[in-house]
Write a protein that holds these residues in place. Structure first.
Motif, short mmCIF file in Angstrom:
data_model
loop_
_atom_site.label_atom_id
_atom_site.label_comp_id
_atom_site.label_asym_id
_atom_site.label_seq_id
_atom_site.Cartn_x
_atom_site.Cartn_y
_atom_site.Cartn_z
N GLU A 1 0.82 -1.21 0.00
CA GLU A 1 0.00 0.00 0.00
C GLU A 1 0.85 1.27 0.00
O GLU A 1 0.44 2.30 -0.53
CB GLU A 1 -0.93 -0.02 1.21
CG GLU A 1 -2.05 -1.06 1.10
CD GLU A 1 -2.86 -1.19 2.37
OE1 GLU A 1 -2.45 -0.61 3.41
OE2 GLU A 1 -3.91 -1.86 2.33
N HIS A 2 2.05 1.17 0.58
CA HIS A 2 2.97 2.30 0.56
C HIS A 2 3.73 2.40 -0.77
O HIS A 2 4.44 3.38 -1.01
CB HIS A 2 3.98 2.18 1.70
CG HIS A 2 3.44 2.61 3.03
ND1 HIS A 2 2.87 1.72 3.93
CD2 HIS A 2 3.38 3.82 3.62
CE1 HIS A 2 2.50 2.38 5.01
NE2 HIS A 2 2.79 3.64 4.86
N GLY A 3 3.62 1.38 -1.61
CA GLY A 3 4.31 1.38 -2.89
C GLY A 3 5.76 0.91 -2.81
O GLY A 3 6.54 1.11 -3.74
N TRP A 4 6.12 0.25 -1.69
CA TRP A 4 7.51 -0.18 -1.50
C TRP A 4 7.80 -1.54 -2.13
O TRP A 4 8.95 -1.89 -2.34
CB TRP A 4 7.86 -0.21 -0.02
CG TRP A 4 7.72 1.12 0.65
CD1 TRP A 4 7.89 2.35 0.08
CD2 TRP A 4 7.37 1.36 2.01
NE1 TRP A 4 7.67 3.34 1.00
CE2 TRP A 4 7.35 2.77 2.21
CE3 TRP A 4 7.08 0.54 3.11
CZ2 TRP A 4 7.04 3.36 3.43
CZ3 TRP A 4 6.79 1.11 4.33
CH2 TRP A 4 6.77 2.51 4.48
N LEU A 5 6.76 -2.29 -2.39
CA LEU A 5 6.90 -3.57 -3.10
C LEU A 5 5.61 -3.87 -3.82
O LEU A 5 4.58 -3.23 -3.60
CB LEU A 5 7.31 -4.71 -2.16
CG LEU A 5 6.43 -5.12 -0.95
CD1 LEU A 5 5.12 -5.77 -1.37
CD2 LEU A 5 7.19 -6.09 -0.06
N ASP A 6 5.66 -4.88 -4.66
CA ASP A 6 4.46 -5.32 -5.37
C ASP A 6 4.50 -6.84 -5.44
O ASP A 6 5.55 -7.47 -5.32
CB ASP A 6 4.43 -4.72 -6.78
CG ASP A 6 3.01 -4.47 -7.26
OD1 ASP A 6 2.07 -5.03 -6.66
OD2 ASP A 6 2.84 -3.69 -8.21
N THR A 7 3.33 -7.44 -5.64
CA THR A 7 3.26 -8.89 -5.81
C THR A 7 3.25 -9.22 -7.29
O THR A 7 2.74 -8.45 -8.11
CB THR A 7 2.00 -9.46 -5.13
OG1 THR A 7 0.85 -8.74 -5.60
CG2 THR A 7 2.09 -9.30 -3.62
N GLU A 8 3.83 -10.37 -7.62
CA GLU A 8 3.90 -10.80 -9.01
C GLU A 8 2.93 -11.95 -9.26
O GLU A 8 2.53 -12.66 -8.33
CB GLU A 8 5.33 -11.22 -9.36
CG GLU A 8 6.32 -10.05 -9.27
CD GLU A 8 7.69 -10.43 -9.78
OE1 GLU A 8 8.27 -11.39 -9.24
OE2 GLU A 8 8.19 -9.77 -10.70
N ALA A 9 2.57 -12.13 -10.50
CA ALA A 9 1.57 -13.13 -10.87
C ALA A 9 1.98 -14.53 -10.45
O ALA A 9 1.15 -15.35 -10.07
CB ALA A 9 1.33 -13.07 -12.37
N GLY A 10 3.26 -14.85 -10.50
CA GLY A 10 3.73 -16.19 -10.17
C GLY A 10 3.86 -16.45 -8.69
O GLY A 10 4.30 -17.52 -8.29
N GLY A 11 3.49 -15.46 -7.87
CA GLY A 11 3.57 -15.64 -6.43
C GLY A 11 4.76 -15.00 -5.78
O GLY A 11 4.91 -15.06 -4.56
N GLY A 12 5.63 -14.36 -6.56
CA GLY A 12 6.81 -13.71 -6.00
C GLY A 12 6.55 -12.26 -5.63
O GLY A 12 5.41 -11.78 -5.67
N LEU A 13 7.61 -11.57 -5.26
CA LEU A 13 7.53 -10.17 -4.87
C LEU A 13 8.48 -9.34 -5.73
O LEU A 13 9.53 -9.81 -6.15
CB LEU A 13 7.91 -9.99 -3.40
CG LEU A 13 7.07 -10.71 -2.35
CD1 LEU A 13 7.70 -10.51 -0.97
CD2 LEU A 13 5.64 -10.20 -2.36
N LEU A 14 8.11 -8.09 -5.95
CA LEU A 14 8.97 -7.13 -6.63
C LEU A 14 9.30 -6.03 -5.63
O LEU A 14 8.45 -5.23 -5.26
CB LEU A 14 8.27 -6.55 -7.86
CG LEU A 14 9.13 -5.67 -8.76
CD1 LEU A 14 10.25 -6.49 -9.40
CD2 LEU A 14 8.28 -5.02 -9.85
N ILE A 15 10.54 -6.04 -5.14
CA ILE A 15 10.95 -5.08 -4.13
C ILE A 15 11.38 -3.78 -4.79
O ILE A 15 12.28 -3.76 -5.63
CB ILE A 15 12.12 -5.64 -3.29
CG1 ILE A 15 11.70 -6.96 -2.63
CG2 ILE A 15 12.56 -4.64 -2.24
CD1 ILE A 15 12.83 -7.66 -1.92
#
Length: 219
Positions: free
Chosen positions: A191-205
Motif C-alpha cells: 500500500e505504501h508502494g515499496w513492493l508489489d506482488t507478481e503473478a507467479g507468487g513472488g515479490l517485486l521489491i
C-alpha cells in the motif's frame, strides 16, 4: 564484515577455481545442495542468489542465510568429510560450476587455502547464529524485512527493483511465521508502494530501505 569467497580467495585464484568446471544453469527453486547428503562436490556460484536453509525434525524449513555470486557452496562438507548440514535452494536462475571434491581438495592444498576457508566458515557460522537469534526474538515484520534485505543484497540484478521468486507461504516458513502474518506485513508495504506482488507468487521489491525502516519502527 562478511565477504564472499571470491574476495577472500582473491581474483587470481578465484579465476583458477572457476576454470575447474564448466558453467551450468539451475532454475529458480531448484535444490543445489541437500541437507544430509555426502560432500561429493563444491558449487561455485557464478551468478544468481541462493537460500541456505535448515530442515527441522518436523519438516519445517528455516532460512539461515542468502548467498550471492562469488560464493562457494558446500565446501565445509568436503573439507571435513561429513554430511551436509544444510540445504541450498536457488532463489532465482543461477549459473554454477560444480567442482568434484577431489579436485577442490587438491586446489585447496596446492594454494594453501585451508586456513582462510576455515576462518571464513567461522564467520558464516556466527552470521547464522545471528539470524537464529533474530528469528527467535524479532517480530514478524522485522524478520521478513531482514530476509528480504538479504535477498535484495544477494540478487544478481543491479536494477532498482528486485524480483524475489518466493511465495508468501515459502517466506513464512523460512522466517518461522504464519502466512497470514507475512501477508499482513506485505499488504502494508504494498500500500505504501515499496513492493508489489507478481503473478507467479513472488515479490517485486521497490524500496527495501523504507521497508526496513517501517518494520523496525514497529518493534
Amino acid at each position: 564484515m562478511y565477504q564472499p569467497h571470491a574476495t577472500v580467495i582473491g581474483p587470481r585464484l578465484w579465476s583458477k577455481l572457476r576454470d575447474l568446471a564448466p558453467v551450468r544453469v539451475r532454475p529458480a527453486r531448484s535444490i543445489l545442495l541437500r541437507q544430509g547428503d555426502p560432500g561429493t562436490h563444491v558449487i561455485v556460484l557464478e551468478s544468481g542468489s541462493a537460500l541456505v536453509t535448515l530442515v527441522g525434525e518436523n519438516g519445517e524449513r528455516t532460512l539461515l542465510a542468502v548467498r550471492g555470486a562469488g560464493e562457494l557452496l558446500g565446501e565445509l562438507a568436503v573439507l571435513d568429510a561429513q554430511p551436509r548440514t544444510a540445504s541450498v535452494i536457488a532463489a532465482e536462475i543461477c549459473h554454477v560450476r560444480i567442482v568434484p571434491a577431489a579436485d577442490f581438495l587438491a586446489f585447496v592444498e596446492q594454494h594453501g587455502l585451508l586456513a582462510p576457508l576455515l576462518r571464513h566458515a567461522i564467520t558464516r557460522v556466527r552470521e547464522a547464529e545471528t539470524v537464529r537469534l533474530e528469528l527467535a526474538t524479532a517480530p514478524v515484520p522485522a524478520r521478513l524485512a531482514s530476509a528480504l534485505s538479504r535477498l535484495a543484497r544477494s540478487a544478481s540484478a543491479a536494477a532498482s527493483e528486485i524480483s524475489v521468486r518466493l511465495t508468501q507461504a515459502e517466506l513464512a516458513q523460512m522466517i518461522g511465521a504464519s502466512r497470514n502474518a507475512v501477508g499482513t506485513a506485505i499488504k502494508a508495504w504494498r500500500e505504501h508502494g515499496w513492493l508489489d506482488t507478481e503473478a507467479g507468487g513472488g515479490l517485486l521489491i521497490k524500496d527495501i530501505a523504507s521497508i526496513q525502516a517501517h518494520a523496525h519502527a514497529q518493534t
